[in-house]
Design an enzyme around this catalytic site. Structure first.
Site, mmCIF file in Angstrom:
data_model
loop_
_atom_site.group_PDB
_atom_site.id
_atom_site.type_symbol
_atom_site.label_atom_id
_atom_site.label_comp_id
_atom_site.label_asym_id
_atom_site.label_seq_id
_atom_site.Cartn_x
_atom_site.Cartn_y
_atom_site.Cartn_z
ATOM 1 N N ASP A 136 43.069 15.539 73.550
ATOM 2 C CA ASP A 136 44.023 14.771 72.747
ATOM 3 C C ASP A 136 45.185 15.672 72.322
ATOM 4 O O ASP A 136 45.049 16.480 71.405
ATOM 5 C CB ASP A 136 43.301 14.198 71.520
ATOM 6 C CG ASP A 136 44.229 13.436 70.588
ATOM 7 O OD1 ASP A 136 45.399 13.217 70.956
ATOM 8 O OD2 ASP A 136 43.788 13.069 69.489
ATOM 9 N N GLU A 170 51.609 46.751 74.030
ATOM 10 C CA GLU A 170 50.941 47.725 73.164
ATOM 11 C C GLU A 170 50.612 47.062 71.824
ATOM 12 O O GLU A 170 51.254 47.325 70.808
ATOM 13 C CB GLU A 170 51.835 48.950 72.956
ATOM 14 C CG GLU A 170 52.208 49.686 74.233
ATOM 15 C CD GLU A 170 53.192 50.816 73.987
ATOM 16 O OE1 GLU A 170 53.394 51.203 72.807
ATOM 17 O OE2 GLU A 170 53.777 51.327 74.962
ATOM 18 N N GLU A 230 48.977 46.246 68.282
ATOM 19 C CA GLU A 230 48.327 46.955 67.174
ATOM 20 C C GLU A 230 47.649 45.941 66.264
ATOM 21 O O GLU A 230 48.056 44.768 66.200
ATOM 22 C CB GLU A 230 49.360 47.767 66.388
ATOM 23 C CG GLU A 230 50.022 48.854 67.214
ATOM 24 C CD GLU A 230 51.216 49.489 66.531
ATOM 25 O OE1 GLU A 230 51.668 50.552 66.997
ATOM 26 O OE2 GLU A 230 51.718 48.911 65.541
ATOM 27 N N GLU A 244 45.988 54.281 64.769
ATOM 28 C CA GLU A 244 47.438 54.271 64.599
ATOM 29 C C GLU A 244 47.832 54.987 63.309
ATOM 30 O O GLU A 244 46.996 55.589 62.639
ATOM 31 C CB GLU A 244 47.971 52.824 64.610
ATOM 32 C CG GLU A 244 48.664 52.429 65.925
ATOM 33 C CD GLU A 244 49.899 53.260 66.208
ATOM 34 O OE1 GLU A 244 50.502 53.810 65.266
ATOM 35 O OE2 GLU A 244 50.280 53.358 67.393
ATOM 36 N N GLU A 289 45.249 50.779 67.870
ATOM 37 C CA GLU A 289 45.969 50.317 69.052
ATOM 38 C C GLU A 289 45.106 50.539 70.280
ATOM 39 O O GLU A 289 44.467 51.583 70.422
ATOM 40 C CB GLU A 289 47.296 51.066 69.206
ATOM 41 C CG GLU A 289 48.102 50.660 70.442
ATOM 42 C CD GLU A 289 49.430 51.382 70.544
ATOM 43 O OE1 GLU A 289 49.800 51.769 71.675
ATOM 44 O OE2 GLU A 289 50.097 51.570 69.507
ATOM 45 N N HIS A 346 54.813 46.548 71.114
ATOM 46 C CA HIS A 346 55.892 46.973 72.006
ATOM 47 C C HIS A 346 55.671 46.382 73.391
ATOM 48 O O HIS A 346 54.542 46.331 73.898
ATOM 49 C CB HIS A 346 55.932 48.495 72.114
ATOM 50 C CG HIS A 346 56.198 49.170 70.811
ATOM 51 N ND1 HIS A 346 56.187 50.548 70.670
ATOM 52 C CD2 HIS A 346 56.505 48.682 69.581
ATOM 53 C CE1 HIS A 346 56.456 50.861 69.411
ATOM 54 N NE2 HIS A 346 56.651 49.749 68.735
ATOM 55 N N ARG A 404 63.264 57.209 69.473
ATOM 56 C CA ARG A 404 62.421 56.071 69.092
ATOM 57 C C ARG A 404 62.976 55.251 67.923
ATOM 58 O O ARG A 404 62.306 54.347 67.446
ATOM 59 C CB ARG A 404 61.004 56.544 68.752
ATOM 60 C CG ARG A 404 60.245 57.084 69.955
ATOM 61 C CD ARG A 404 58.881 57.647 69.575
ATOM 62 N NE ARG A 404 58.203 58.223 70.745
ATOM 63 C CZ ARG A 404 57.341 57.575 71.515
ATOM 64 N NH1 ARG A 404 57.053 56.321 71.261
ATOM 65 N NH2 ARG A 404 56.777 58.166 72.548
ATOM 66 N N GLU A 417 61.484 49.388 77.133
ATOM 67 C CA GLU A 417 60.516 49.094 76.078
ATOM 68 C C GLU A 417 61.229 48.457 74.883
ATOM 69 O O GLU A 417 62.048 49.098 74.227
ATOM 70 C CB GLU A 417 59.810 50.381 75.628
ATOM 71 C CG GLU A 417 58.808 50.149 74.505
ATOM 72 C CD GLU A 417 58.278 51.451 73.927
ATOM 73 O OE1 GLU A 417 57.068 51.520 73.665
ATOM 74 O OE2 GLU A 417 59.072 52.388 73.718
ATOM 75 N N ARG A 471 60.893 47.286 71.165
ATOM 76 C CA ARG A 471 59.984 47.766 70.132
ATOM 77 C C ARG A 471 59.894 46.842 68.913
ATOM 78 O O ARG A 471 59.150 47.109 67.984
ATOM 79 C CB ARG A 471 60.415 49.174 69.702
ATOM 80 C CG ARG A 471 60.544 50.135 70.878
ATOM 81 C CD ARG A 471 60.946 51.545 70.495
ATOM 82 N NE ARG A 471 59.865 52.223 69.798
ATOM 83 C CZ ARG A 471 59.886 52.549 68.514
ATOM 84 N NH1 ARG A 471 60.940 52.247 67.766
ATOM 85 N NH2 ARG A 471 58.868 53.157 67.961
#
Length: 448
Positions: free
Chosen positions: A54, A133, A135, A190, A197, A246, A320, A337, A339
């Site tokens: 449904d 990745e 977490e 982490e 992670e 990520h 980063r 990547e 982030r």
């Protein structure tokens, strides 16, 4: 390896499978299922795409007068869960959703990603790969088996026992995932206390998104077995890092080559023109697709300075601090990547949007801005403005407004999903905005 109906029938008998979960995801990204007994009669129905449910009972799907939906299982997603019961084993299949007319349902997130992949093939690429990745936090349960915000360890980044008391839980999660066919590449504590992670090998994006959904189910199931509660909420505790997911992305051509790699790159980064254009698309639409990557009110408690989450729209190599970076690996491992994504995002919607944003960059030759290799976190507002660095939306309210202004992102979702997503998020924001929090009581009650 392609799995056939005969393979499934054989495994049902060999592994004493007594129940079958037909799984699918709603627009919010929650994994749903219809569980049926694994009898010959029911298997015949499932394997001939005649199992129904449904649709009106799933928020954002259909109205009650058009409720019949059909589940078409993807046989390659067949899995027998490593946890059984005294009543036999349980297996699962991830399904696409179809209408009674035999058409793919426009509100099915998985089907919507398939639509984006068809566009990718027309542009000239064979596959879009994703390495996620995710977490998560592990919290203790109280005497009523309800989750608390009390962590069970004081570990930090890459710590090991005795400070990482969840080591055994994480190890069992990895063992179960491996038994289910995942290629786990890394498992570690982490940065934040109670935060973990587990990274698994990249795959074509459809399989990778399926893996994310099954991964969450496994993590939560094994955590409960150890008397813990696993949450993928973006920021469950104030004052420590939140959880991200990520997304490492790459395009491959029909000759099996990574389309992002080019040893002749005049800029010296060994990135192809395709990679730069894809990056240009990701950058252009970044502000407007944030609501999909960070879809909850709580998501924006993670996207604040000081906790390693990206806040600024920029890209770089190894730096980063920007939104997008290019990890050092080259050749087949060349990738971009993103982030900002957090694990509350619906993976099928998030990757459909990211793919379409990147394809927009390729088709319209959108130039990526210059990389920012300095630490953006320590730049002043004036320095960021001078460098052309824009902030991400600071609230769900602003993110949803921006989403409505981007035709590429809207088209990536399709009208049905876009309309229902925006409606749900407006309701969520209104509820949050009207709620009187403890912070307000603590700061204003005595003062005024």
């Amino acid at each position: 390896m392609t799995i056939t109906a005969a393979d499934i029938r054989r495994e049902v008998k060999e592994k004493n499978v007594t129940f079958l979960r037909l799984m699918f995801s709603d627009i919010a990204g929650t994994l749903k299922n219809v569980e049926i007994p694994a009898t010959d009669e029911q298997l015949d129905k499932v394997l001939s795409n005649k199992a129904m449910f449904d649709g009106s009972s799933i928020e954002g799907f259909v109205r009650i007068n058009e409720s019949d939906m059909f589940l078409h299982p993807d046989l390659d997603t067949w899995t027998v869960f490593p946890w059984g019961s005294e009543n036999g084993a349980v297996a699962g299949l991830i399904c696409d959703i179809y209408t009674p007319e035999g058409e793919p349902f426009a509100g099915d997130p998985r089907g919507n990603l398939k639509r984006a992949l068809r566009h990718m093939e027309k542009v000239g690429f064979k596959s879009f790969n994703l390495g996620p990745e995710p977490e998560f936090f592990l919290f203790k349960l109280d005497e009523k088996d309800e989750p608390t915000l009390e962590v069970n360890d004081r570990g930090g980044y890459f710590d090991l026992a005795p400070t990482d008391l969840a080591d055994n839980t994480r190890r069992e999660i990895v063992n179960v995932l491996t038994e289910m066919g995942f290629e786990v590449e890394a498992s570690h504590h982490e940065v934040a206390i109670g935060q973990h992670e587990i990274d698994f090998k990249y795959a074509d994006v459809l399989k990778a998104c399926d893996n994310i959904q099954i991964f969450k189910l496994v993590v939560k199931t094994i955590a409960r077995k150890h008397g813990l509660y696993a949450t993928f909420m973006a920021k469950p505790k104030f004052g420590i890092n939140g959880s991200g997911m990520h997304c490492n992305m790459s395009l491959f051509d029909y000759d099996g080559n990574n389309a992002f790699f080019d040893t002749e790159d005049p800029k010296g980064m060994q990135l192809s023109e395709t990679a730069y254009y894809f990056l240009g698309g990701l950058m252009k639409h970044a502000y407007n697709y944030t609501a999909i990557m960070n879809p909850t009110v709580n998501s924006y408690k993670r996207l604040v300075p000081g906790y390693e989450a990206p806040v600024y729209i920029a890209w770089a190599g190894r730096n980063r601090s920007p939104l997008i970076r290019v990890p050092a690996s080259r050749g087949m491992g060349t990738r971009l990547e993103l982030r900002s994504v957090d694990p509350t995002a619906n993976p099928y919607l998030a990757l459909a949007v990211l793919l379409e944003a990147g394809l927009d960059g390729i088709e319209n030759k959108i130039e990526a801005p210059a990389p920012v290799e300095s630490n953006i976190y320590i730049m002043t507002q004036e320095e960021r403005k001078e460098a052309g660095i824009r902030d991400l939306p600071s609230t769900l309210h602003n993110a949803v407004k921006a989403l409505q202004d981007d035709e590429v992102v809207k088209a990536a979702l399709g009208n049905h999903i876009f309309t229902n997503f925006v409606e749900a998020k407006k309701i969520e924001w209104s509820s949050y905005a009207a709620f009187v929090s403890q912070w307000e009581i603590d700061n204003y009650l005595d003062l005024y």
